[in-house]
Design a protein around this motif. Sequence first.
Motif, PDB file in Angstrom:
ATOM      1  N   ASP A   1       1.892   5.865   1.347  1.00  0.00           N
ATOM      2  CA  ASP A   1       2.369   4.738   0.537  1.00  0.00           C
ATOM      3  C   ASP A   1       2.221   4.999  -0.957  1.00  0.00           C
ATOM      4  O   ASP A   1       1.170   5.446  -1.432  1.00  0.00           O
ATOM      5  CB  ASP A   1       1.604   3.461   0.930  1.00  0.00           C
ATOM      6  CG  ASP A   1       2.027   2.982   2.305  1.00  0.00           C
ATOM      7  OD1 ASP A   1       3.225   2.711   2.493  1.00  0.00           O
ATOM      8  OD2 ASP A   1       1.159   2.901   3.202  1.00  0.00           O
TER       9      ASP A   1
ATOM     10  N   SER B   1       3.814  -2.217  -2.403  1.00  0.00           N
ATOM     11  CA  SER B   1       2.429  -2.683  -2.594  1.00  0.00           C
ATOM     12  C   SER B   1       2.413  -4.157  -3.006  1.00  0.00           C
ATOM     13  O   SER B   1       1.469  -4.890  -2.676  1.00  0.00           O
ATOM     14  CB  SER B   1       1.674  -1.808  -3.599  1.00  0.00           C
ATOM     15  OG  SER B   1       2.210  -1.909  -4.903  1.00  0.00           O
TER      16      SER B   1
ATOM     17  N   ASP C   1       1.329  -5.435   7.055  1.00  0.00           N
ATOM     18  CA  ASP C   1       2.233  -4.269   7.000  1.00  0.00           C
ATOM     19  C   ASP C   1       3.402  -4.399   7.983  1.00  0.00           C
ATOM     20  O   ASP C   1       4.537  -4.037   7.674  1.00  0.00           O
ATOM     21  CB  ASP C   1       1.466  -2.974   7.312  1.00  0.00           C
ATOM     22  CG  ASP C   1       0.600  -2.529   6.143  1.00  0.00           C
ATOM     23  OD1 ASP C   1       0.596  -3.234   5.103  1.00  0.00           O
ATOM     24  OD2 ASP C   1      -0.078  -1.505   6.269  1.00  0.00           O
TER      25      ASP C   1
ATOM     26  N   VAL D   1       7.240   4.393   8.002  1.00  0.00           N
ATOM     27  CA  VAL D   1       7.644   4.946   6.700  1.00  0.00           C
ATOM     28  C   VAL D   1       8.222   6.353   6.894  1.00  0.00           C
ATOM     29  O   VAL D   1       9.292   6.682   6.367  1.00  0.00           O
ATOM     30  CB  VAL D   1       6.462   4.968   5.706  1.00  0.00           C
ATOM     31  CG1 VAL D   1       6.840   5.719   4.438  1.00  0.00           C
ATOM     32  CG2 VAL D   1       6.005   3.550   5.375  1.00  0.00           C
TER      33      VAL D   1
END
Length: 246
Positions: free
Chosen positions: A17, A28, A83, A126
Amino acid sequence: MAQSNGDERPIVWFDIDNTLYSASAKISHAMGERIHAYFVSMGLDHDEASELHLRYYTQYGLALRGLTRHHDVDPLDFDRKCDGSIPLESMISFKPELRKLFEDIDRTKVRVWGLTNAYKPHAQRVLRILKLDDLVEGIVYCDYTVKDFVCKPEPEYYHMAMKKAGLADPSKCYFVDDNRGNVDAARALGWAHCVHFCEKGLEGVEGGKVKEIDNERSPNAPDNDIVDIADLEQLRVVWPEIFTET
Ligand SMILES: [Mg+2]
């Protein structure tokens, strides 16, 4: 102490991240908002939620670690609501040049792993969106199913990572992370090739607080040889030995 699994290639560890994608994606921010909402859902008002969020982040490295220690919070519920609920697919996208960078890392010389403070599903998501999942051998993540799980920058986390990957020699570690404290901690353990990914001037959220990203060091920060880069392409210059010759 970690033991070698017989594979003597060094490992290139990538934080995920705000390293494999830009802080400008504002993921974020989205994480910070959801964690804040989680504190509020526990009955705190907004000021109390902000204060406790920051306190746990500062004290434990992750808000969740305070929540599991001091409140009856199920980490998997937290992960789903925080998340897990971020619309990553509309916030980050495949970047061919990043995939090319990963493809150009010479696998006869080194191995490539992810090293994240998130839980596994988020990290995998991701990597899938960025189309890097087939170019990363393994992921070291915060294991929310383990009571009092470890996270960066605790030394135990880096030891656990090396153990998981079967690497014994810290001088064979390459590491890039957007959090300077995380790279400083790795460097202090002898990880030889550490780089700070620093998108100076952009904003990131830490512990629920918006912060301008900078490379300023606090007065008590360790003096070390870590370089900072603002674009992962610069790794080709900083670590030429890990890339295929073109
Ligand atoms: Mg990061």
